[in-house]
Design a protein around this motif. Structure first.
Motif, mmCIF file in Angstrom:
data_model
loop_
_atom_site.group_PDB
_atom_site.id
_atom_site.type_symbol
_atom_site.label_atom_id
_atom_site.label_comp_id
_atom_site.label_asym_id
_atom_site.label_seq_id
_atom_site.Cartn_x
_atom_site.Cartn_y
_atom_site.Cartn_z
ATOM 1 N N ILE A 275 22.222 -5.459 6.315
ATOM 2 C CA ILE A 275 21.613 -4.176 6.670
ATOM 3 C C ILE A 275 21.172 -4.219 8.126
ATOM 4 C CG2 ILE A 275 19.701 -2.601 6.197
ATOM 5 C CD1 ILE A 275 19.752 -3.564 3.317
ATOM 6 N N GLY A 276 21.532 -3.183 8.879
ATOM 7 C CA GLY A 276 21.098 -3.050 10.254
ATOM 8 C C GLY A 276 19.882 -2.148 10.350
ATOM 9 N N CYS A 277 19.211 -2.214 11.486
ATOM 10 C CA CYS A 277 18.013 -1.396 11.679
ATOM 11 C C CYS A 277 17.943 -0.928 13.131
ATOM 12 C CB CYS A 277 16.756 -2.189 11.319
ATOM 13 S SG CYS A 277 15.217 -1.246 11.487
ATOM 14 N N THR A 278 17.545 0.309 13.310
ATOM 15 C CA THR A 278 17.360 0.896 14.631
ATOM 16 C C THR A 278 15.928 1.385 14.765
ATOM 17 O OG1 THR A 278 19.671 1.595 14.832
ATOM 18 C CG2 THR A 278 18.070 2.772 16.166
ATOM 19 N N VAL A 279 15.294 1.073 15.890
ATOM 20 C CA VAL A 279 13.971 1.613 16.212
ATOM 21 C C VAL A 279 14.180 2.845 17.082
ATOM 22 C CG1 VAL A 279 11.745 1.175 17.299
ATOM 23 C CG2 VAL A 279 12.947 -0.680 16.153
ATOM 24 N N ARG A 280 13.546 3.936 16.702
ATOM 25 C CA ARG A 280 13.732 5.197 17.420
ATOM 26 C C ARG A 280 12.377 5.786 17.811
ATOM 27 N NH1 ARG A 280 17.172 9.689 14.376
ATOM 28 N NH2 ARG A 280 18.813 8.157 14.836
ATOM 29 N N ILE A 281 12.274 6.279 19.049
ATOM 30 C CA ILE A 281 11.108 7.018 19.516
ATOM 31 C C ILE A 281 11.557 8.442 19.814
ATOM 32 C CG2 ILE A 281 9.240 7.155 21.196
ATOM 33 C CD1 ILE A 281 9.079 4.606 19.662
ATOM 34 N N TYR B 163 20.772 1.008 8.007
ATOM 35 C CA TYR B 163 22.147 1.405 7.763
ATOM 36 C C TYR B 163 22.969 0.177 7.361
ATOM 37 C CZ TYR B 163 22.844 -0.685 12.354
ATOM 38 O OH TYR B 163 22.860 -1.571 13.403
ATOM 39 N N ILE B 164 24.126 0.438 6.782
ATOM 40 C CA ILE B 164 25.141 -0.583 6.558
ATOM 41 C C ILE B 164 26.445 -0.067 7.148
ATOM 42 C CG2 ILE B 164 24.112 -1.640 4.508
ATOM 43 C CD1 ILE B 164 25.943 0.067 2.797
ATOM 44 N N LYS C 223 26.709 4.009 7.166
ATOM 45 C CA LYS C 223 26.049 4.737 6.089
ATOM 46 C C LYS C 223 24.545 4.552 6.236
ATOM 47 C CE LYS C 223 25.471 5.033 1.082
ATOM 48 N NZ LYS C 223 25.840 4.457 -0.242
ATOM 49 N N VAL C 224 23.833 5.657 6.403
ATOM 50 C CA VAL C 224 22.379 5.607 6.563
ATOM 51 C C VAL C 224 21.731 5.330 5.213
ATOM 52 C CG1 VAL C 224 20.331 6.916 7.237
ATOM 53 C CG2 VAL C 224 22.464 7.176 8.525
ATOM 54 N N LEU C 225 20.762 4.418 5.201
ATOM 55 C CA LEU C 225 20.098 4.026 3.953
ATOM 56 C C LEU C 225 18.740 4.688 3.762
ATOM 57 C CD1 LEU C 225 20.857 0.184 3.952
ATOM 58 C CD2 LEU C 225 22.136 2.024 2.833
ATOM 59 N N ASN C 226 18.233 5.364 4.781
ATOM 60 C CA ASN C 226 16.914 5.986 4.646
ATOM 61 C C ASN C 226 16.929 7.049 3.558
ATOM 62 O OD1 ASN C 226 16.807 4.596 7.173
ATOM 63 N ND2 ASN C 226 15.029 5.827 7.711
ATOM 64 N N ILE C 227 16.010 6.929 2.638
ATOM 65 C CA ILE C 227 15.854 7.891 1.550
ATOM 66 C C ILE C 227 14.365 8.198 1.389
ATOM 67 C CG2 ILE C 227 17.938 7.184 0.309
ATOM 68 C CD1 ILE C 227 16.177 5.447 -1.476
ATOM 69 N N LYS C 228 14.061 9.083 0.484
ATOM 70 C CA LYS C 228 12.670 9.495 0.283
ATOM 71 C C LYS C 228 11.760 8.320 -0.030
ATOM 72 C CE LYS C 228 9.905 12.770 -2.400
ATOM 73 N NZ LYS C 228 9.931 13.834 -3.438
#
Length: 220
Positions: free
Chosen positions: A98-104, A157-158, A166-171
């Protein structure tokens, strides 16, 4: 709706928590008359630290905290120190690689003139076991008299076999936090209409109508 432009997986109680923070902010503006004040009169401190998703609070999943500074020109500086990824960052439990991005992201709201401007975002992927951190200056032009806010979020994401993401963020797992909120001083020589090409209307906002009518049910 404005904040949902860049953030996914908002939980169902966010509106109530946001309303509570706004009320707390209004109550910290004693210099303005009760029943006639709006968020532009208020202290912004109660807004800072608001979690967009209680199921996955960002301040619990990312143990390293950002340092936010408002520069002399009313611009924003956000610094995140480097850290060991496995030690300081949590990932969703299911899945591998799983990858991760930090966003501002940044926004400017002008409730008195009933518009807002999404000011875009800056992001960086966490690729290595040791994340180097960042020191970002945001030089977007902020409308005088507006309320500027900034949010930090994590996007997981993966990557599929064909290279697609594919974005993994969900509720249930979508960390985001309001990390900055501050007032931009008004400038009589620069009217709000100077930004008309960029602003979006605050559809459904009734605050000015309530203040004009002096409805006591809405007095804070």
């Amino acid at each position: 709706m404005a904040l949902a432009t860049y953030h996914t997986g908002l939980d169902g109680s966010l509106n109530n928590r946001f309303n509570g923070a706004v009320i707390a902010a209004l109550c910290q503006s004693p210099e303005a008359e009760s029943g006639r004040r709006d968020i532009h009169d208020a202290s912004t401190q109660p807004l800072i630290g608001l979690q967009f998703n209680q199921h996955a609070p960002l301040n619990k999943l990312l143990k390293v905290r950002p340092l936010v500074t408002i520069l002399d020109n009313n611009m924003l500086n956000v610094t995140l120190p480097g850290f060991q990824v496995r030690k300081e960052l949590s990932y969703p439990k299911s899945g591998f690689n799983i990858g991760c991005t930090v966003r501002i992201t940044q926004y400017a709201f002008d409730f008195r003139n009933e518009f807002y401007i999404p000011l875009g975002f800056r992001e960086v992927e966490i690729r290595q076991p040791q994340f180097e951190g960042f020191d970002w200056n945001f030089d977007e032009c902020l409308p005088p008299g507006s309320l500027a806010i900034a949010c930090m979020s994590l996007h997981y994401y993966i990557q599929g076999a064909a290279g697609e993401y594919k974005v993994l963020n969900i509720k249930e797992f979508s960390p985001a936090e309001l990390i900055a909120a501050y007032h931009i001083p008004p400038d009589p020589s620069q009217p709000a209409t100077a930004y008309q090409d960029n602003y979006l209307p605050l559809d459904g906002y009734r605050g000015n109508e309530m203040l004009r009518n002096k409805d006591p049910r809405w007095a804070w």
